[in-house]
Design a protein around this motif. Structure first.
Motif, PDB file in Angstrom:
ATOM      1  N   ALA A  59       5.697   1.756  -2.672  1.00  0.00           N
ATOM      2  CA  ALA A  59       5.817   1.264  -1.294  1.00  0.00           C
ATOM      3  C   ALA A  59       4.680   1.813  -0.428  1.00  0.00           C
ATOM      4  O   ALA A  59       4.164   1.119   0.448  1.00  0.00           O
ATOM      5  CB  ALA A  59       7.170   1.647  -0.708  1.00  0.00           C
ATOM      6  N   LEU A 101       1.691  -0.268  -1.313  1.00  0.00           N
ATOM      7  CA  LEU A 101       1.855  -1.626  -0.762  1.00  0.00           C
ATOM      8  C   LEU A 101       1.638  -1.646   0.740  1.00  0.00           C
ATOM      9  O   LEU A 101       1.140  -2.624   1.294  1.00  0.00           O
ATOM     10  CB  LEU A 101       3.262  -2.152  -1.076  1.00  0.00           C
ATOM     11  CG  LEU A 101       3.449  -2.857  -2.410  1.00  0.00           C
ATOM     12  CD1 LEU A 101       4.896  -3.277  -2.579  1.00  0.00           C
ATOM     13  CD2 LEU A 101       2.534  -4.088  -2.519  1.00  0.00           C
ATOM     14  N   LYS A 102       2.057  -0.568   1.390  1.00  0.00           N
ATOM     15  CA  LYS A 102       1.921  -0.525   2.849  1.00  0.00           C
ATOM     16  C   LYS A 102       0.507  -0.869   3.287  1.00  0.00           C
ATOM     17  O   LYS A 102       0.303  -1.500   4.314  1.00  0.00           O
ATOM     18  CB  LYS A 102       2.300   0.875   3.343  1.00  0.00           C
ATOM     19  CG  LYS A 102       2.323   0.995   4.841  1.00  0.00           C
ATOM     20  CD  LYS A 102       3.007   2.282   5.251  1.00  0.00           C
ATOM     21  CE  LYS A 102       2.815   2.536   6.740  1.00  0.00           C
ATOM     22  NZ  LYS A 102       3.189   3.926   7.067  1.00  0.00           N
ATOM     23  N   TYR A 103      -0.479  -0.434   2.497  1.00  0.00           N
ATOM     24  CA  TYR A 103      -1.869  -0.647   2.889  1.00  0.00           C
ATOM     25  C   TYR A 103      -2.634  -1.608   1.997  1.00  0.00           C
ATOM     26  O   TYR A 103      -3.798  -1.878   2.261  1.00  0.00           O
ATOM     27  CB  TYR A 103      -2.612   0.694   2.915  1.00  0.00           C
ATOM     28  CG  TYR A 103      -2.050   1.670   3.906  1.00  0.00           C
ATOM     29  CD1 TYR A 103      -2.191   1.430   5.272  1.00  0.00           C
ATOM     30  CD2 TYR A 103      -1.377   2.808   3.499  1.00  0.00           C
ATOM     31  CE1 TYR A 103      -1.672   2.324   6.195  1.00  0.00           C
ATOM     32  CE2 TYR A 103      -0.864   3.707   4.422  1.00  0.00           C
ATOM     33  CZ  TYR A 103      -1.016   3.456   5.767  1.00  0.00           C
ATOM     34  OH  TYR A 103      -0.507   4.331   6.685  1.00  0.00           O
ATOM     35  N   SER A 104      -2.037  -2.095   0.905  1.00  0.00           N
ATOM     36  CA  SER A 104      -2.819  -2.882  -0.059  1.00  0.00           C
ATOM     37  C   SER A 104      -2.100  -4.167  -0.427  1.00  0.00           C
ATOM     38  O   SER A 104      -0.902  -4.317  -0.214  1.00  0.00           O
ATOM     39  CB  SER A 104      -3.040  -2.085  -1.355  1.00  0.00           C
ATOM     40  OG  SER A 104      -3.142  -0.717  -1.120  1.00  0.00           O
ATOM     41  N   GLU A 105      -2.853  -5.050  -1.051  1.00  0.00           N
ATOM     42  CA  GLU A 105      -2.276  -6.324  -1.480  1.00  0.00           C
ATOM     43  C   GLU A 105      -1.312  -6.134  -2.648  1.00  0.00           C
ATOM     44  O   GLU A 105      -0.325  -6.847  -2.754  1.00  0.00           O
ATOM     45  CB  GLU A 105      -3.394  -7.301  -1.856  1.00  0.00           C
ATOM     46  CG  GLU A 105      -4.357  -7.538  -0.693  1.00  0.00           C
ATOM     47  CD  GLU A 105      -5.183  -8.796  -0.856  1.00  0.00           C
ATOM     48  OE1 GLU A 105      -4.898  -9.591  -1.779  1.00  0.00           O
ATOM     49  OE2 GLU A 105      -6.126  -8.986  -0.063  1.00  0.00           O
ATOM     50  N   THR A 106      -1.627  -5.183  -3.514  1.00  0.00           N
ATOM     51  CA  THR A 106      -0.735  -4.929  -4.647  1.00  0.00           C
ATOM     52  C   THR A 106      -0.464  -3.434  -4.728  1.00  0.00           C
ATOM     53  O   THR A 106      -1.130  -2.640  -4.073  1.00  0.00           O
ATOM     54  CB  THR A 106      -1.388  -5.383  -5.966  1.00  0.00           C
ATOM     55  OG1 THR A 106      -2.636  -4.681  -6.080  1.00  0.00           O
ATOM     56  CG2 THR A 106      -1.671  -6.881  -5.956  1.00  0.00           C
ATOM     57  N   PRO A 125      -9.373   1.390  -3.560  1.00  0.00           N
ATOM     58  CA  PRO A 125     -10.224   1.592  -2.372  1.00  0.00           C
ATOM     59  C   PRO A 125     -11.377   0.601  -2.305  1.00  0.00           C
ATOM     60  O   PRO A 125     -11.941   0.404  -1.240  1.00  0.00           O
ATOM     61  CB  PRO A 125     -10.740   3.026  -2.537  1.00  0.00           C
ATOM     62  CG  PRO A 125     -10.533   3.378  -3.967  1.00  0.00           C
ATOM     63  CD  PRO A 125      -9.363   2.566  -4.443  1.00  0.00           C
ATOM     64  N   TYR A 126     -11.707  -0.036  -3.429  1.00  0.00           N
ATOM     65  CA  TYR A 126     -12.821  -0.995  -3.425  1.00  0.00           C
ATOM     66  C   TYR A 126     -12.471  -2.274  -2.673  1.00  0.00           C
ATOM     67  O   TYR A 126     -13.344  -3.035  -2.306  1.00  0.00           O
ATOM     68  CB  TYR A 126     -13.229  -1.344  -4.868  1.00  0.00           C
ATOM     69  CG  TYR A 126     -13.829  -0.169  -5.576  1.00  0.00           C
ATOM     70  CD1 TYR A 126     -15.179   0.126  -5.444  1.00  0.00           C
ATOM     71  CD2 TYR A 126     -13.042   0.686  -6.347  1.00  0.00           C
ATOM     72  CE1 TYR A 126     -15.734   1.236  -6.081  1.00  0.00           C
ATOM     73  CE2 TYR A 126     -13.580   1.781  -6.981  1.00  0.00           C
ATOM     74  CZ  TYR A 126     -14.934   2.061  -6.844  1.00  0.00           C
ATOM     75  OH  TYR A 126     -15.476   3.143  -7.444  1.00  0.00           O
ATOM     76  N   ALA A 127     -11.174  -2.498  -2.465  1.00  0.00           N
ATOM     77  CA  ALA A 127     -10.764  -3.775  -1.871  1.00  0.00           C
ATOM     78  C   ALA A 127     -10.395  -3.667  -0.401  1.00  0.00           C
ATOM     79  O   ALA A 127     -10.143  -4.668   0.237  1.00  0.00           O
ATOM     80  CB  ALA A 127      -9.576  -4.343  -2.652  1.00  0.00           C
ATOM     81  N   VAL A 128     -10.364  -2.447   0.134  1.00  0.00           N
ATOM     82  CA  VAL A 128      -9.906  -2.322   1.520  1.00  0.00           C
ATOM     83  C   VAL A 128     -10.919  -1.577   2.379  1.00  0.00           C
ATOM     84  O   VAL A 128     -11.823  -0.912   1.871  1.00  0.00           O
ATOM     85  CB  VAL A 128      -8.543  -1.599   1.588  1.00  0.00           C
ATOM     86  CG1 VAL A 128      -7.478  -2.383   0.856  1.00  0.00           C
ATOM     87  CG2 VAL A 128      -8.647  -0.184   1.041  1.00  0.00           C
ATOM     88  N   SER A 129     -10.709  -1.700   3.678  1.00  0.00           N
ATOM     89  CA  SER A 129     -11.574  -1.012   4.634  1.00  0.00           C
ATOM     90  C   SER A 129     -11.457   0.500   4.494  1.00  0.00           C
ATOM     91  O   SER A 129     -10.412   1.022   4.115  1.00  0.00           O
ATOM     92  CB  SER A 129     -11.158  -1.424   6.047  1.00  0.00           C
ATOM     93  OG  SER A 129     -11.527  -0.452   6.984  1.00  0.00           O
ATOM     94  N   VAL A 142      -8.550   2.068   6.116  1.00  0.00           N
ATOM     95  CA  VAL A 142      -7.286   1.971   5.397  1.00  0.00           C
ATOM     96  C   VAL A 142      -7.175   3.065   4.346  1.00  0.00           C
ATOM     97  O   VAL A 142      -6.132   3.714   4.207  1.00  0.00           O
ATOM     98  CB  VAL A 142      -7.149   0.573   4.752  1.00  0.00           C
ATOM     99  CG1 VAL A 142      -6.026   0.552   3.725  1.00  0.00           C
ATOM    100  CG2 VAL A 142      -6.918  -0.478   5.830  1.00  0.00           C
TER     101      VAL A 142
END
Ligand SMILES: Cc1cc2nc3c(=O)[nH]c(=O)nc-3n(C[C@H](O)[C@H](O)[C@H](O)COP(=O)(O)O)c2cc1C
Ligand SMILES: Cc1cc2nc3c(=O)[nH]c(=O)nc-3n(C[C@H](O)[C@H](O)[C@H](O)COP(=O)(O)O)c2cc1C
Ligand SMILES: Cc1cc2nc3c(=O)[nH]c(=O)nc-3n(C[C@H](O)[C@H](O)[C@H](O)COP(=O)(O)O)c2cc1C
Ligand SMILES: Cc1cc2nc3c(=O)[nH]c(=O)nc-3n(C[C@H](O)[C@H](O)[C@H](O)COP(=O)(O)O)c2cc1C
Ligand SMILES: Cc1cc2nc3c(=O)[nH]c(=O)nc-3n(C[C@H](O)[C@H](O)[C@H](O)COP(=O)(O)O)c2cc1C
Ligand SMILES: Cc1cc2nc3c(=O)[nH]c(=O)nc-3n(C[C@H](O)[C@H](O)[C@H](O)COP(=O)(O)O)c2cc1C
Ligand SMILES: Cc1cc2nc3c(=O)[nH]c(=O)nc-3n(C[C@H](O)[C@H](O)[C@H](O)COP(=O)(O)O)c2cc1C
Ligand SMILES: Cc1cc2nc3c(=O)[nH]c(=O)nc-3n(C[C@H](O)[C@H](O)[C@H](O)COP(=O)(O)O)c2cc1C
Ligand SMILES: Cc1cc2nc3c(=O)[nH]c(=O)nc-3n(C[C@H](O)[C@H](O)[C@H](O)COP(=O)(O)O)c2cc1C
Ligand SMILES: Cc1cc2nc3c(=O)[nH]c(=O)nc-3n(C[C@H](O)[C@H](O)[C@H](O)COP(=O)(O)O)c2cc1C
Lengths: 141, 141, 141, 141, 141, 141, 141, 141, 141, 141
Positions: free
Chosen positions: H103, H106-111, H116-120, H123
């Motif tokens: 959880a 998920l709170k900060y990511s798509e899955t 960390p490569y996929a988010v700001s 985040v």
């Protein structure tokens, strides 16, 4: 579109407690089906009423009230589109203000008298809120 | 239109406790009918007074006080239109400041003396508020 | 006009605890008549002093201190007109900083050493405030 | 760390145009190697100087100037860390203010006299900026 | 400490153009030595005056004017500490307002009459500023 | 206390150009003595009117208009205390909107029809302002 | 995710104009396929480079450049996620800064030398922007 | 100049707990003398490290780490000049993240995977802070 | 309730200019009766469409478009309630983007390719706005 | 790119508790692998659903749901890119709203009925949040 409207008026000299009760009974039967809620203050021969609800319902009711011969000098104090109501619980609460605290009136007015005609609508709204926080909401006799 | 006015003045050397009491008695009888409330501080031969009320009432009273021969160097410190009063309860409270706390004075002044003539009105107002929070409001002897 | 001034300096290698005490005694006798208050930190051969008071008094004192042969590299860190003092209670408090907490120093500096010459005045002020909150204010021996 | 410092001082009665020129020549030779730039105003026996540069260089120079026997009552008016200079072009500009415009002085002061001792540093800075915009920057005779 | 004060008053019915001229002559001789500047408007038997200058000078002058028997109902409209004056050029400008533009008055008032007693000080100040931008500043006959 | 009020209403099917002219003539004779100014738009059988003036005058007029049998569904759109009027020049301007630009209507509405009943008062006000900027103000025939 | 990165470094003493040209040719061939754009400044033996592009591409390129033996003391000055690029047009622009304007350098620095190691990244960015606005972007010889 | 830098990288498949311990031991011996503090998270074959300290020290260390053959795809996530550190106490804390709460991810990511490569960078920083608040900081075995 | 919606999608490989024209003709006949306006961009096999109108009309249309078999990977980019439309004039404008300017694409993207799937909706909206400002709106062949 | 989407729809008259359970079971099996979380409210024949997750996953799911024949009038209420989820814990929570509190509905609506079609998406979101704070999240029977 939800709105909140506040107005003040002067009761005709002849308005009795029975008349007041009639107005409140009328409100309590007619406001709920129209989704109107609010508060009515009566003190020193002055009415101060807050009406909340759909814009059409509130406008129609205000226009009817403004034409009611039991009061005069009906003056709009404020009208705004709102995101949420402050009085969703009352078809029409009545604030029992037979004797107002002079310091409370002085806080917002030049003299210790209720005079919505002399102050900004914002000030009357602040006064109503303090009244609600301190005075009892009562029903008709 | 509610306003708040603050001024300072120097008492004539000859002002006695009796004179002070006379001023307070006068204030307590004349201010309420005009809807004026406020606070009067006396310390080290200096008056610092806050007057709240309708704009006309406060202006008229200030003009009368400014011409009172019992004090001199009457200087306006602040004047503003307000939404609500800070002193709705007192026709004229009196702050008993025979001995002021030096640290309190230093907090807002260059030296440990009460000198409203040397600081911004905002600073004198802050000082009055700290005084009110710490000192006792007393009545005339 | 109240101001707050902070500076740093390096004590000459020869400065002893007796010299420190002499400075504090001098401050405690000379600052109050001039309405100057503040705090003096000494650590690792560095002085960090905050002076509060009237603009003329603080300027005159700073100019005198800057010319004092017991320290060198006197550098201004901050100077601002203020509405109220932070240290109205102390003619000159002394922060006892013989051993500083490394994490506290690291929090604001590149290395675990007190170095006001390398950081913004705002940072040194933050450090002084944390010191005041955690270390004891002591008087001269 | 770039800083901007402004101070005022009173020239000794004996300061002549030659002394002024000597000060400017000295500034023009000593400021550039230390990265100091700025402006010096002289009028009515008062100096008003703005110094910009590295924090250490400006502090050291100010401390030296404060101890210069050709003037007295040296008072700090403002000191701040800055992102960029306002006077990068002048080793030391001189504002020629033998006769100041009274309306310009009145704009920021109680009377038509240059009196940085009586006003906030922010006000003196505003005055200097208006002077710069209207008066000519001149060099030594 | 610079301040700006505005007040309104009603001229006694007997005030003539000669009286006005006398007031303006007096202002022009007495205000400059005290560092007071400002503007005086006269229209429909009402005075509206803005006074700028040191706090003590403006207070003293206002107290004197308030006691002047040539007008009555002297009411404070605004008083504030300011960073700079708006009228540094006029010892006392006079706005010639024999016939005011009704739309200009309506813009800020309920009716097309000059009535500073009925509106906020902020509104009267806005009106004075529009007058200054459109009407001519004239001197005494 | 100046206010601005906007409402919308549906004209009875029987309202003719003569009726419109009668309303405008009435407005132009009755509004000026009460200090009321504003604008009236008529299009597609809908009225949209802005009224500016003293709070009592505007309230009284609105209450009278709301009871006028020539229109129905009178709905308040906005009401606010204002510092200055937008329409000080017109006793009652009339916007000639026989054919409205569809893109202008679409800009603020779901469909290319004037429908103040479906949108926020703020949106209707924006529409009126664009109309005023682009359409001609005309008088009665 | 677009980012902008700026770093500074010291060229080895042996770096010649040919080496510079080689770096620029390399950048112009390798940056476009990776979607990297930016600007490279060289002056006084210092590199200052801004890289814009996808976060992975810029990180990978920076890591490669940081390991390049032709320079040393590679120091990050700023790195931020951006909404849009400032240099979308240049695969790698070159700022020709053989002789920098001393006043421009002084504006942001303690001395008239380019020294990104001594100032905040924000300051170096401001300097680069002023350079771009005043100096010519040139290509390799 | 204090800075905070965060990066992510992928550990080579062959990285063992012993390798991790070696890295932490190295950090704990080399970071303190350089004034570097921070936190290292390892989970699912990914490193996420925050480094705080002087700008030169952090840049030099990051450049060295980026070239370390034990990981790849080293990507900068954030870099900023800071007023104070968040991790002044740890030469290099290790967050024990063998099993992350889905959880929280998920709170900060798509899955529910650490990516960390996929988010700001903002985040990832928020995620690290939540980890620190909930997971234990542990030392090497 | 007005809303603006933007989505992107991938055209099936088989989509021809005729198909495009069919979509535009359909839009131009079906959108006006529903009060829908907007813009459709087609480039590199990608659609980017902005729809403005009543919330129900836009939702119903979007749901229908999302199910259209001529494209796939339909992804919402932004949806917001708006006070006014940006495209009240076009039943459905078509942006002719056969060859996009690489610098324009790079300004908002990692590479010089249109890729709304990789960037924030805010970024795609900015790109559409720049396209509209620079490219021609064309109709179907 | 995380997004949050909310929509409303009308269940076909024939939707039973079994159908509801089927939808919830489907959601609980299909949402987790796609990283989708959220909440589904059902009351008075209306669905109100919040979906959180990656932008592509949420768009694809919404497009599929919009085409589901078990409901109609599917209307988008809000869609925004978010920094963090509000419902990371639920694959799909179900709010049990057989009997809604009339005052809660009135707080945000013109009448005491759930009508997301008549109010702003912001209002429906506020209602959902109050429901979540007061009603129980339940699973399928
Ligand atoms: C001060 C005052 C407040 C009133 N408030 C309400 C109200 O809240 N609701 C209402 O229906 N009528 C209210 N009325 C009564 C209306 O003016 C009017 O008499 C009533 O709505 C007519 O109802 P009827 O059509 O059933 O006779 C009020 C009257 C007065 C004088
Ligand atoms: C410092 C000071 C404060 C005063 N405050 C008040 C006051 O608050 N109210 C008041 O009526 N008179 C006050 N007075 C007295 C007035 O100046 C004046 O004497 C009084 O209002 C005259 O009242 P009379 O007209 O009844 O004689 C004050 C006088 C002084 C010196
Ligand atoms: C670090 C330092 C701090 C000082 N702080 C003060 C101070 O707060 N007040 C003060 O009067 N003197 C202070 N002094 C001493 C002054 O520099 C100077 O010696 C003193 O004011 C001279 O006093 P005198 O004129 O009575 O001899 C300080 C000196 C040093 C080195
Ligand atoms: C009002 C005033 C302003 C001065 N400004 C500067 C200055 O900007 N730079 C400078 O080097 N000296 C300035 N001086 C002179 C310094 O006080 C001091 O005499 C000089 O720096 C000593 O230089 P020296 O060490 O070469 O003799 C100023 C002096 C006065 C009185
Ligand atoms: C409306 C009005 C405005 C006045 N303005 C000023 C003024 O700006 N300056 C001034 O000195 N006197 C002004 N006066 C006159 C003062 O009230 C007072 O008569 C004068 O200052 C006394 O001066 P004297 O002491 O020289 O007789 C004004 C008077 C009135 C009625
Ligand atoms: C749409 C509409 C707008 C009106 N606007 C005004 C107005 O601005 N001023 C006005 O005095 N009457 C206006 N009236 C007319 C009033 O409703 C009312 O008839 C009039 O004020 C009565 O005036 P009387 O008392 O002189 O007969 C309007 C009527 C309608 C239907
Ligand atoms: C100051 C400096 C700036 C550089 N800038 C770039 C650049 O923008 N793009 C690039 O590809 N290489 C740049 N390089 C070169 C890289 O460090 C490295 O040599 C190059 O990317 C290797 O390319 P190769 O793998 O094709 O040999 C730069 C080198 C230096 C010293
Ligand atoms: C993920 C990761 C994190 C590291 N963190 C640090 C660190 O915080 N401090 C450090 O000195 N070395 C760290 N290292 C090791 C450096 O890359 C390098 O091996 C080390 O600094 C070399 O030290 P030496 O010169 O003493 O051999 C890290 C390596 C990896 C792979
Ligand atoms: C990329 C794209 C954009 C479309 N835009 C619209 C549009 O703006 N308006 C519209 O009515 N149909 C649009 N359509 C077509 C609809 O998907 C659908 O075919 C059409 O609304 C069905 O109309 P019909 O019910 O008259 O057959 C679009 C289709 C695609 C593939
Ligand atoms: C009101 C409503 C909400 C739904 N919510 C979801 C959901 O959150 N997740 C989901 O996978 N399907 C949901 N569905 C079902 C989908 O519309 C669709 O039937 C399902 O995704 C198809 O799954 P399948 O491809 O496995 O048959 C919902 C349907 C309705 C009517």
């Amino acid at each position: 579109m939800l709105v909140r409207l506040m107005y003040a008026s002067r009761a005709l000299a002849t308005v009795s407690q029975d008349d007041l009760n009639a107005i409140l009974r009328k409100s309590k039967s007619k406001n709920p089906p129209n989704g109107v809620t609010g508060v009515l203050c009566f003190s020193d021969g002055l009415f101060l009423q807050v009406l909340e609800g759909g814009r059409s319902a509130v406008s129609a009711l205000y226009n009817r009230i403004a034409a009611d011969p039991r009061h005069t000098d009906v003056i709009l104090l404020s009208f705004e589109e709102i995101g949420e109501r402050r009085f969703p619980h009352w078809s029409m609460g009545q604030v029992n203000v037979t004797r107002l605290n002079p310091a409370l009136l002085l806080k917002y007015s030049e003299t210790a008298e209720l005079n919505p005609y002399a102050v900004s609508g914002r000030v009357s709204m602040a006064l109503v809120e303090e009244l609600l926080a301190t005075a009892a909401i009562v029903g008709p006799a």
